[in-house]
Write an enzyme that holds these catalytic residues in place. Structure first.
Site, PDB file in Angstrom:
ATOM      1  N   CYS A  23       2.867   0.407   6.230  1.00 49.22           N
ATOM      2  CA  CYS A  23       2.724   0.155   4.791  1.00 49.22           C
ATOM      3  C   CYS A  23       2.244   1.362   3.997  1.00 49.22           C
ATOM      4  CB  CYS A  23       1.815  -1.046   4.540  1.00 49.22           C
ATOM      5  SG  CYS A  23       2.553  -2.579   5.119  1.00 49.22           S
ATOM      6  N   HIS A  71      11.249  -5.768 -10.304  1.00 50.67           N
ATOM      7  CA  HIS A  71      12.076  -4.574 -10.106  1.00 50.67           C
ATOM      8  C   HIS A  71      11.369  -3.313 -10.606  1.00 50.67           C
ATOM      9  CE1 HIS A  71      15.130  -7.509  -9.124  1.00 50.67           C
ATOM     10  NE2 HIS A  71      15.770  -6.524  -8.527  1.00 50.67           N
ATOM     11  N   GLU A 129       3.500 -11.795   0.625  1.00 47.33           N
ATOM     12  CA  GLU A 129       4.288 -10.579   0.842  1.00 47.33           C
ATOM     13  C   GLU A 129       5.523 -10.893   1.671  1.00 47.33           C
ATOM     14  OE1 GLU A 129       1.455  -6.682   0.860  1.00 47.33           O
ATOM     15  OE2 GLU A 129       2.029  -7.530   2.767  1.00 47.33           O
TER      16      GLU A 129
END
EC number: 4.-.-.-
Length: 139
Positions: A23, A71, A129
């Site tokens: 990550c 986005h 997530e």
């Protein structure tokens, strides 16, 4: 106790500063946000009589918040060099700057706070997530 629940989602990229694992690299998620409202009594007058609040107001508030991040590249302030941010903006990327490390835990607290600021009796926010992993922030 009475409660309502709604959810929304958004697609966004992030990375974790000072993290030693996958990550730390730029990656994306389809983030799912589930928000809960709770209060002891229903409203007693007007068009919202016998409701916690109008579901439409709650739904729109959460969707507006997730739409702001949809986005985009969610970036912790100070985690990238100014020239990197300038280059990303010059290329046309949408950046959502946050004053915190962009973990699911912090995003749950972020959405909780934003709903509370609007006067919603928010009791909990879950931020997923992945379909199986979520962070929770409670009052």
């Amino acid at each position: 106790m009475y409660g309502l629940k709604t959810e929304s989602s958004f697609d966004a990229a992030h990375f974790l500063t000072d993290y030693h694992g996958k990550c730390e690299n730029l990656h994306g998620h389809r983030w799912r946000v589930v928000a809960y409202l709770e209060q002891a009594d229903l409203q007693t007058e007007g068009t919202h009589k016998d409701m916690v609040i109008d579901f439409a107001d709650f739904k729109h508030a959460l969707r507006d918040l997730t739409e702001e991040l949809d986005h985009s590249f969610v970036v912790e302030e100070g985690s990238l060099m100014p020239k990197t941010l300038d280059c990303l903006r010059e290329e046309g990327f949408t950046l959502s700057m946050m004053p915190f490390r962009t973990t699911a835990e912090n995003l749950a607290r972020y959405f909780f706070g934003k709903l509370a600021e609007q006067g919603f009796p928010v009791s909990q926010v879950d931020v997923y997530e992945t379909p199986n992993n979520c962070a929770i922030y409670r009052a």
